[in-house]
Write an enzyme that holds these catalytic residues in place. Structure first.
Site, mmCIF file in Angstrom:
data_model
loop_
_atom_site.group_PDB
_atom_site.id
_atom_site.type_symbol
_atom_site.label_atom_id
_atom_site.label_comp_id
_atom_site.label_asym_id
_atom_site.label_seq_id
_atom_site.Cartn_x
_atom_site.Cartn_y
_atom_site.Cartn_z
ATOM 1 N N CYS A 51 32.830 -53.937 -62.355
ATOM 2 C CA CYS A 51 32.687 -54.750 -63.573
ATOM 3 C C CYS A 51 33.380 -56.094 -63.372
ATOM 4 C CB CYS A 51 33.299 -54.012 -64.756
ATOM 5 S SG CYS A 51 33.584 -55.094 -66.182
ATOM 6 N N CYS A 54 36.633 -56.630 -65.621
ATOM 7 C CA CYS A 54 37.820 -55.783 -65.520
ATOM 8 C C CYS A 54 38.951 -56.523 -64.782
ATOM 9 C CB CYS A 54 37.471 -54.486 -64.780
ATOM 10 S SG CYS A 54 36.911 -53.160 -65.874
ATOM 11 N N HIS A 114 37.891 -51.007 -69.997
ATOM 12 C CA HIS A 114 36.448 -51.166 -69.824
ATOM 13 C C HIS A 114 35.653 -50.315 -70.818
ATOM 14 C CE1 HIS A 114 32.808 -51.963 -67.435
ATOM 15 N NE2 HIS A 114 32.511 -50.683 -67.580
ATOM 16 N N ASN A 154 27.587 -60.135 -78.237
ATOM 17 C CA ASN A 154 26.387 -59.315 -78.084
ATOM 18 C C ASN A 154 26.855 -57.938 -77.666
ATOM 19 O OD1 ASN A 154 24.465 -61.404 -78.482
ATOM 20 N ND2 ASN A 154 24.876 -62.115 -76.405
ATOM 21 N N SER A 162 25.369 -58.102 -71.229
ATOM 22 C CA SER A 162 25.154 -57.907 -69.808
ATOM 23 C C SER A 162 26.072 -56.832 -69.247
ATOM 24 C CB SER A 162 25.387 -59.232 -69.081
ATOM 25 O OG SER A 162 26.675 -59.729 -69.407
ATOM 26 N N HIS A 165 31.800 -53.829 -70.905
ATOM 27 C CA HIS A 165 33.205 -54.207 -71.103
ATOM 28 C C HIS A 165 33.323 -55.024 -72.401
ATOM 29 C CE1 HIS A 165 37.218 -54.785 -69.095
ATOM 30 N NE2 HIS A 165 37.317 -55.509 -70.201
ATOM 31 N N HIS A 167 33.745 -57.681 -74.794
ATOM 32 C CA HIS A 167 33.938 -59.117 -74.599
ATOM 33 C C HIS A 167 33.061 -59.885 -75.575
ATOM 34 C CE1 HIS A 167 30.174 -58.383 -72.430
ATOM 35 N NE2 HIS A 167 29.902 -59.685 -72.548
ATOM 36 N N GLN A 169 31.537 -64.213 -76.343
ATOM 37 C CA GLN A 169 31.369 -65.543 -75.768
ATOM 38 C C GLN A 169 31.772 -66.598 -76.786
ATOM 39 O OE1 GLN A 169 27.908 -66.550 -73.464
ATOM 40 N NE2 GLN A 169 27.111 -64.470 -73.611
HETATM 41 P P1 H2U Z 1 27.008 -61.439 -72.399
HETATM 42 O O1 H2U Z 1 27.281 -59.994 -72.118
HETATM 43 O O2 H2U Z 1 26.980 -61.735 -73.894
HETATM 44 O O3 H2U Z 1 25.808 -61.929 -71.658
HETATM 45 O O4 H2U Z 1 28.273 -62.275 -71.852
HETATM 46 C C1 H2U Z 1 28.702 -62.234 -70.520
HETATM 47 C C2 H2U Z 1 28.887 -63.630 -69.978
HETATM 48 O O5 H2U Z 1 29.677 -63.561 -68.797
HETATM 49 C C3 H2U Z 1 27.580 -64.334 -69.592
HETATM 50 O O6 H2U Z 1 27.426 -65.503 -70.373
HETATM 51 C C4 H2U Z 1 29.272 -64.545 -67.900
HETATM 52 C C5 H2U Z 1 27.766 -64.677 -68.101
HETATM 53 O O7 H2U Z 1 27.333 -65.980 -67.807
HETATM 54 N N1 H2U Z 1 29.681 -64.179 -66.548
HETATM 55 C C6 H2U Z 1 30.617 -64.948 -65.881
HETATM 56 O O8 H2U Z 1 31.049 -65.971 -66.406
HETATM 57 N N2 H2U Z 1 31.069 -64.546 -64.637
HETATM 58 C C7 H2U Z 1 30.603 -63.461 -63.967
HETATM 59 O O9 H2U Z 1 31.079 -63.145 -62.895
HETATM 60 C C8 H2U Z 1 29.500 -62.659 -64.545
HETATM 61 C C9 H2U Z 1 29.094 -62.990 -65.969
HETATM 62 ZN ZN ZN Z 2 35.217 -53.789 -67.196
#
Ligand code: H2U
Ligand code: ZN
Length: 355
Positions: A51, A54, A114, A154, A162, A165, A167, A169
């Protein structure tokens, strides 16, 4: 005044966005042969070396996350907005208008764990998340090119998250995005008509009837708004007329953590599944103005409709005409009120009585 409303297809007015919603209560009985969502995996490890959020893990851009023990904020490695974008306007044709949009995108990890969700973090830990949202509102809002700080989460693959974990934005653009801009216009117009505040007045109406109230504490109330589009949509409103996250007092920040935990627990308990949603805050722009018309609030937009596997899509009439809902906001509020505020995963012994 509203007696009999739900006996007929009707439209309701959303005074915040100045739009209508179609409510069709008679349609809830229709058979469903459409898409069915896959079950969500619930057994997630507390640390996942694969992840990228993490602690101690290398992210996609090669940076290694610190061994953080509370919240962790970093600049998005794949930002939709960049601070270095030069200001420029394109086109003098009003039908072909464009301009560059500088800004900043960050990611906030809620916790090193996580496997947790907002519903399963304890209130002190969620309080630190609220503090981080407030800090980011101040810090990003101070940047000269930033006019709005949009914080959103989201949650769940169905809403495009995505990664499980916990989180969220933060996008901080150089202009006020569409939704808060619409709300701002309505809040301003309501004030200009001689009223104090649209959301203060709305909250007073809802507290009088309790028909759509789901949860409340000293400082916040969570309501299925009269004009909700999503089946179990919620609006979380501070009782005090306050403009932004960074204007909340300490006791209000704890109260916000408390109500967020309680409503997300109710969500998870509804279908005994991690409940997907997009949530986020609307607050005053960061253009330096006082913006007394603004009243901070949180929107929850969850897509699940009648079970963990049947979701609402915005298609057809909703895309081309007006958004529509079948289950009434009053029904949704009653169902959310009926579930416990103790998370189902913490009380397997209650399984038999939960349904
Ligand atoms: P979402 O799960 O809402 O997509 O948010 C995750 C964000 O994390 C996504 O905008 C960023 C993606 O661009 N990200 C990073 O900045 N670094 C990474 O190594 C993977 C994902
Ligand atoms: Zn994680």
């Amino acid at each position: 005044m509203m007696d009999g409303l739900n006996a007929h297809p009707h439209v309701r007015w959303n005074p915040l966005t100045a739009t209508w919603v179609q409510v069709s209560p008679q349609r809830t009985e229709r058979p469903w042969q459409g898409a069915v969502e896959a079950a969500v995996a619930e057994e997630v490890p507390s640390h996942d070396p694969a992840c990228y959020l993490c602690p101690g893990v290398r992210r996609a851009n090669g940076e290694t996350n610190p061994r953080y023990d509370s919240t962790f904020v970093f600049d998005n490695d794949f930002p939709a907005l960049r601070a270095s974008t030069p200001a420029a306007e394109y086109g003098d044709d009003p039908l072909l208008l464009a301009r560059t949009e500088p800004g900043v995108c960050r990611v906030i990890c809620f916790t090193p764990r996580h496997d947790l969700t907002m519903s399963r973090l304890d209130v002190p830990a969620l309080g630190r998340v609220v503090d981080t949202w407030a800090e980011q509102t101040t810090a990003l809002g101070r940047l000269p090119h930033v006019w709005y700080v949009q914080i959103f989460e989201n949650r769940g693959a169905q809403m495009g998250a995505s990664n499980p974990h916990p989180h969220c934005q933060v996008w901080a653009p150089a202009s006020v995005p569409n939704e808060p801009a619409r709300e701002q216009a309505s809040l301003l117009a309501y004030k200009a008509a001689g009223h104090a505040c649209l959301l203060c007045d709305y909250l007073a109406r809802e507290t009088r009837t309790n028909e759509r109230l789901v949860a409340a504490n000293d400082a916040f109330a969570a309501i299925v708004p009269f004009w909700a589009i999503w089946p179990f949509e919620l609006l979380v409103i501070p009782k005090r007329h306050v403009q932004a996250l960074d204007a909340l007092r300490d006791d209000e920040r704890r109260a916000l953590a408390d109500i967020l935990k309680r409503v997300t627990t109710r969500y998870d308990n509804l279908f005994e599944t991690p409940f997907p949603y997009s949530m986020g805050f609307h607050q005053r722009p960061s253009d330096g103005g006082p913006h007394d018309e603004w009243h901070l609030h949180t929107h929850f937009y969850p897509p699940l409709l009648r079970s963990a596997t049947v979701r609402k899509f915005m298609v057809g009439y909703e895309l081309l005409g007006t958004p529509q809902r079948d289950i009434t906001p009053e029904d949704a509020a009653a169902r959310l009120r009926a579930v416990r505020e103790e998370h189902y995963r913490d009380r397997p012994d209650l399984a038999a009585t939960r349904r």
